[in-house]
Design an enzyme around this catalytic site. Sequence first.
Site, PDB file in Angstrom:
ATOM      1  CB  SER A  49      90.448 -35.324 -53.495  1.00  0.00           C
ATOM      2  OG  SER A  49      91.256 -36.201 -54.231  1.00  0.00           O
TER       3      SER A  49
ATOM      4  CG  HIS B 205      86.331 -41.079 -64.053  1.00  0.00           C
ATOM      5  ND1 HIS B 205      87.024 -41.559 -62.965  1.00  0.00           N
ATOM      6  CD2 HIS B 205      85.804 -39.901 -63.667  1.00  0.00           C
ATOM      7  CE1 HIS B 205      86.906 -40.687 -61.969  1.00  0.00           C
ATOM      8  NE2 HIS B 205      86.177 -39.671 -62.371  1.00  0.00           N
TER       9      HIS B 205
END
Length: 206
Positions: free
Chosen positions: A47, A138
């Site tokens: 990313s 996460h």
Amino acid sequence: MESTLHAYAVKAPGFMPDDEGLALHDAALAAAGAGPIVEIGSYLGKSTLYLAAAARARGCTVVTIDHHRGSEEHQPGWEYHDPDLLDEDGRLDTLPGFRRTIAGAAAEDVVVAIVARAETVAQWWSTPAALVFLDGSHTDESAQRDYSCWAPHVAPGGTLAIHDVFPDPDEGGQAPYRIYLRACESGEFEEIPGHGSLRLLRRITG
Ligand code: MG
């Protein structure tokens, strides 16, 4: 997105789907305000390359922060573990792979990597960011901490981007979704169109 960097981003290892990566690139390109692009969670740099293309077009820098020891889900025995990422001492080390990704794509001129925990850097960070991309660990504890530490650094008019937002628990973990809700309810951001699990919020108050 510039085609050479896009080709490297597509073939780079990692978990960013191309359509969401392109949406992230476009968001970084369109974000109002000066300042760098900040990424929380570099992993192997996939990313980062989408953001690097936007940074090059804007004439700014991507600062990407990761301790490079892997998130909980990357540890041995967990769902996203890759044994090839263990160093000679048996510890996860994603920094060499990250550097290969960025150097291979000739993006070292616009990418600055900080090897540290994101909350440590946030203690002394003082530069408003055009875009902050939250894509670290996460777990709820980590996601909430990343939000607390980094959402305040989004420049007025700048963009907070959150990855892996799945309102339906059957589609994915809920920690990113919960920080997305927190941002929506903060009164500090307004949602702008995202794509897939990428959610985008524009800062409306200082
Ligand atoms: Mg992600």
